[in-house]
Design a protein around this motif. Structure first.
Motif, PDB file in Angstrom:
ATOM      1  N   LEU A  95     -30.010 -48.805  12.170  1.00 20.56           N
ATOM      2  CA  LEU A  95     -29.714 -48.912  13.564  1.00 20.56           C
ATOM      3  C   LEU A  95     -29.578 -50.350  13.964  1.00 20.56           C
ATOM      4  CD1 LEU A  95     -31.798 -46.191  15.243  1.00 20.56           C
ATOM      5  CD2 LEU A  95     -29.275 -46.003  14.911  1.00 20.56           C
ATOM      6  N   GLU A  96     -30.203 -51.239  13.253  1.00 21.90           N
ATOM      7  CA  GLU A  96     -30.013 -52.709  13.124  1.00 21.90           C
ATOM      8  C   GLU A  96     -28.593 -52.970  12.581  1.00 21.90           C
ATOM      9  OE1 GLU A  96     -33.595 -54.109  11.536  1.00 21.90           O
ATOM     10  OE2 GLU A  96     -34.587 -54.175  13.306  1.00 21.90           O
ATOM     11  N   VAL A  97     -28.235 -52.419  11.405  1.00 21.51           N
ATOM     12  CA  VAL A  97     -26.925 -52.742  11.040  1.00 21.51           C
ATOM     13  C   VAL A  97     -25.893 -52.557  12.024  1.00 21.51           C
ATOM     14  CG1 VAL A  97     -25.285 -52.139   9.297  1.00 21.51           C
ATOM     15  CG2 VAL A  97     -27.595 -52.379   8.565  1.00 21.51           C
ATOM     16  N   ARG A  98     -25.887 -51.300  12.739  1.00 24.90           N
ATOM     17  CA  ARG A  98     -24.905 -50.984  13.646  1.00 24.90           C
ATOM     18  C   ARG A  98     -25.147 -51.848  14.810  1.00 24.90           C
ATOM     19  NH1 ARG A  98     -25.364 -45.281  15.947  1.00 24.90           N
ATOM     20  NH2 ARG A  98     -26.855 -46.159  16.960  1.00 24.90           N
ATOM     21  N   GLY A  99     -26.417 -52.260  15.326  1.00 21.38           N
ATOM     22  CA  GLY A  99     -26.440 -53.307  16.386  1.00 21.38           C
ATOM     23  C   GLY A  99     -25.787 -54.565  15.856  1.00 21.38           C
ATOM     24  N   ALA A 100     -26.012 -54.942  14.484  1.00 22.26           N
ATOM     25  CA  ALA A 100     -25.132 -56.264  14.223  1.00 22.26           C
ATOM     26  C   ALA A 100     -23.775 -56.467  14.429  1.00 22.26           C
ATOM     27  CB  ALA A 100     -25.501 -56.513  12.678  1.00 22.26           C
ATOM     28  N   GLY A 101     -22.817 -55.453  14.033  1.00 18.50           N
ATOM     29  CA  GLY A 101     -21.599 -55.281  14.401  1.00 18.50           C
ATOM     30  C   GLY A 101     -21.381 -55.617  15.574  1.00 18.50           C
ATOM     31  N   MET A 102     -21.993 -55.006  16.679  1.00 18.81           N
ATOM     32  CA  MET A 102     -21.706 -55.065  18.147  1.00 18.81           C
ATOM     33  C   MET A 102     -22.096 -56.837  18.530  1.00 18.81           C
ATOM     34  SD  MET A 102     -21.604 -54.186  21.330  1.00 18.81           S
ATOM     35  CE  MET A 102     -21.921 -52.483  21.719  1.00 18.81           C
ATOM     36  N   ARG A 103     -23.089 -57.212  17.896  1.00 16.99           N
ATOM     37  CA  ARG A 103     -23.782 -58.670  18.101  1.00 16.99           C
ATOM     38  C   ARG A 103     -22.521 -59.490  17.617  1.00 16.99           C
ATOM     39  NH1 ARG A 103     -28.502 -56.525  17.084  1.00 16.99           N
ATOM     40  NH2 ARG A 103     -28.767 -57.211  14.939  1.00 16.99           N
ATOM     41  N   SER A 104     -21.919 -59.280  16.384  1.00 21.85           N
ATOM     42  CA  SER A 104     -20.722 -60.213  16.178  1.00 21.85           C
ATOM     43  C   SER A 104     -19.971 -60.395  17.026  1.00 21.85           C
ATOM     44  CB  SER A 104     -20.313 -59.706  14.601  1.00 21.85           C
ATOM     45  OG  SER A 104     -21.223 -59.589  13.877  1.00 21.85           O
ATOM     46  N   LEU A 110     -18.208 -63.369  19.487  1.00 18.52           N
ATOM     47  CA  LEU A 110     -16.747 -63.960  19.532  1.00 18.52           C
ATOM     48  C   LEU A 110     -16.356 -63.890  20.859  1.00 18.52           C
ATOM     49  CD1 LEU A 110     -14.835 -61.722  16.844  1.00 18.52           C
ATOM     50  CD2 LEU A 110     -15.157 -64.411  16.856  1.00 18.52           C
ATOM     51  N   ALA A 111     -16.638 -63.040  21.777  1.00 18.39           N
ATOM     52  CA  ALA A 111     -16.230 -63.036  23.197  1.00 18.39           C
ATOM     53  C   ALA A 111     -16.915 -64.104  23.722  1.00 18.39           C
ATOM     54  CB  ALA A 111     -16.522 -61.704  23.664  1.00 18.39           C
ATOM     55  N   VAL A 112     -17.957 -64.370  23.595  1.00 17.79           N
ATOM     56  CA  VAL A 112     -18.737 -65.607  24.038  1.00 17.79           C
ATOM     57  C   VAL A 112     -18.053 -66.912  23.841  1.00 17.79           C
ATOM     58  CG1 VAL A 112     -20.868 -66.833  24.246  1.00 17.79           C
ATOM     59  CG2 VAL A 112     -21.011 -64.358  24.550  1.00 17.79           C
ATOM     60  N   GLU A 153     -14.669 -65.172  26.997  1.00 20.59           N
ATOM     61  CA  GLU A 153     -14.464 -64.079  27.835  1.00 20.59           C
ATOM     62  C   GLU A 153     -15.509 -63.476  28.600  1.00 20.59           C
ATOM     63  OE1 GLU A 153     -11.634 -61.170  25.431  1.00 20.59           O
ATOM     64  OE2 GLU A 153     -12.825 -62.249  24.002  1.00 20.59           O
ATOM     65  N   LEU A 154     -16.733 -64.054  28.005  1.00 16.85           N
ATOM     66  CA  LEU A 154     -18.161 -63.509  28.682  1.00 16.85           C
ATOM     67  C   LEU A 154     -18.932 -64.485  28.538  1.00 16.85           C
ATOM     68  CD1 LEU A 154     -18.846 -60.344  28.778  1.00 16.85           C
ATOM     69  CD2 LEU A 154     -20.070 -60.615  26.352  1.00 16.85           C
ATOM     70  N   PRO A 155     -19.802 -64.746  29.749  1.00 14.19           N
ATOM     71  CA  PRO A 155     -20.878 -65.768  29.598  1.00 14.19           C
ATOM     72  C   PRO A 155     -21.989 -65.363  28.561  1.00 14.19           C
ATOM     73  CG  PRO A 155     -21.057 -64.226  31.535  1.00 14.19           C
ATOM     74  CD  PRO A 155     -19.857 -63.698  30.882  1.00 14.19           C
ATOM     75  N   PRO A 156     -22.690 -66.492  28.055  1.00 14.00           N
ATOM     76  CA  PRO A 156     -23.828 -66.341  27.014  1.00 14.00           C
ATOM     77  C   PRO A 156     -24.808 -65.079  27.538  1.00 14.00           C
ATOM     78  CG  PRO A 156     -23.649 -68.474  27.628  1.00 14.00           C
ATOM     79  CD  PRO A 156     -22.477 -67.832  28.591  1.00 14.00           C
ATOM     80  N   VAL A 157     -25.213 -64.034  26.765  1.00 17.32           N
ATOM     81  CA  VAL A 157     -25.752 -62.939  27.233  1.00 17.32           C
ATOM     82  C   VAL A 157     -26.907 -62.661  26.098  1.00 17.32           C
ATOM     83  CG1 VAL A 157     -23.997 -61.718  26.059  1.00 17.32           C
ATOM     84  CG2 VAL A 157     -25.154 -60.614  28.128  1.00 17.32           C
ATOM     85  N   ASP A 158     -27.937 -62.052  26.630  1.00 17.76           N
ATOM     86  CA  ASP A 158     -28.965 -61.342  25.574  1.00 17.76           C
ATOM     87  C   ASP A 158     -28.245 -60.064  25.035  1.00 17.76           C
ATOM     88  OD1 ASP A 158     -30.674 -59.687  24.622  1.00 17.76           O
ATOM     89  OD2 ASP A 158     -32.225 -59.782  25.812  1.00 17.76           O
TER      90      ASP A 158
END
Lengths: 201, 201
Positions: free
Chosen positions: A131-140, A144-146, A150-155
């Protein structure tokens, strides 16, 4: 006569072995999803995979190892979150893919594995890693957006949980189908909420 | 000698019976959470509850009925969402109570029951009804907020799922504790996002 036709399973040495392994792992995921990690039986795995049960025992004498490898199949399905340059669209597509994948037996087995701490810490650790692997894709993708503003810095962990949590809940509960309109509304509310609540830097 | 001291279990006729029933139902929830609906055993329920197994068989000859009653205990815990007049605080408190309750065996049994469609449609339907009761408490609180103009008109189901989904995901995954800061951030982002994305009427 051995055919040289380019069937997928004949493309490389070990093709048959690889196919048998894949069948055994799929059958394992399906039975873990149905009967739990402690409950599934090697005999039924063999029957569902259409192989002799010694093929299962010989390759996976260890029950937990068999479950972990079955769950790892799921990691291959995850891919990363696409980057088309359109954050909203990429996140909506990701949530749709997530909803689709959560309906499959491997995903149900994975959910059971993460919840069943009592059953096997080894399996739970493996499931958590997947599940962390999947989370890592989202985090990358979020990074990029930050970077692009496009997005403020975010948790990023909580951001991912706020997007994925409702999808898990709706799909697992099974009361209603998860639709593209749901995915769009979730992404729109979370993106607007993040922007509205992050103080300007 | 029978004491007249006001022990909780002595307050009304049938106190002992009620206590035994509660013990049996708690034990059932715990074992269903561990072994699944198909896997738990009456003998172990009796042992864990500290009663003779005929007490279990006599009261619940039907296995599914026993599971459904065990899950219904959870409905008593839910209560409604408080109305202090402060929507943010009431929702944060609700998410904290939800996180706490999700850690208990009955909640894990309930999650398993909603996911385990293959095991028992009867149990799944009951589990779904119980979750709807909880959803109803949230919906009433949202209606109050809309009536008072604190919140624009909103899809109450999706609103509830956006608040509760991340809590379920974080607690079930068990990688990190769910904190009050998480609850506040989720509520703030969702409320701000709803307000920012709802066109004025």
């Amino acid at each position: 006569m051995v055919s040289t036709v380019d069937r997928p399973s004949a493309r490389r040495p070990g093709g048959r072995t690889a196919r048998v392994r894949a069948q055994i792992l799929s059958a394992t995921a399906e039975l873990v999803a149905r009967d739990g990690i402690a409950g599934f039986r090697y005999e039924e795995v063999a029957e569902l995979a259409g192989v002799h049960k010694t093929s299962v025992y010989r390759n996976w004498p260890d029950r937990e190892e068999l479950v972990v490898e079955a769950l790892l199949q799921y990691a291959d399905d995850l891919g990363s979150v696409a980057d088309t340059g359109d954050l909203r669209r990429d996140l909506v597509d990701f949530l749709m893919a997530l909803a689709e994948s959560l309906g499959r037996p491997t995903a149900r087995a994975l959910v059971l594995a993460t919840q069943a701490a009592h059953e096997s810490p080894t399996v739970r650790r493996a499931a958590t890693r997947i599940l962390e692997v999947r989370g890592a894709g989202m985090r990358s993708r979020v990074d990029l957006a930050v970077d692009r503003g496009e997005l403020p810095p975010v948790d990023r962990s909580l951001f991912g949980e706020m997007l994925s949590g409702p999808v898990h809940l709706i799909v697992n509960r099974g009361i209603r189908p998860f639709t593209r309109a749901d995915a769009e509304r979730i992404v729109d509310v979370v993106l607007a909420g993040i922007r509205a609540t992050t103080p300007p830097t």
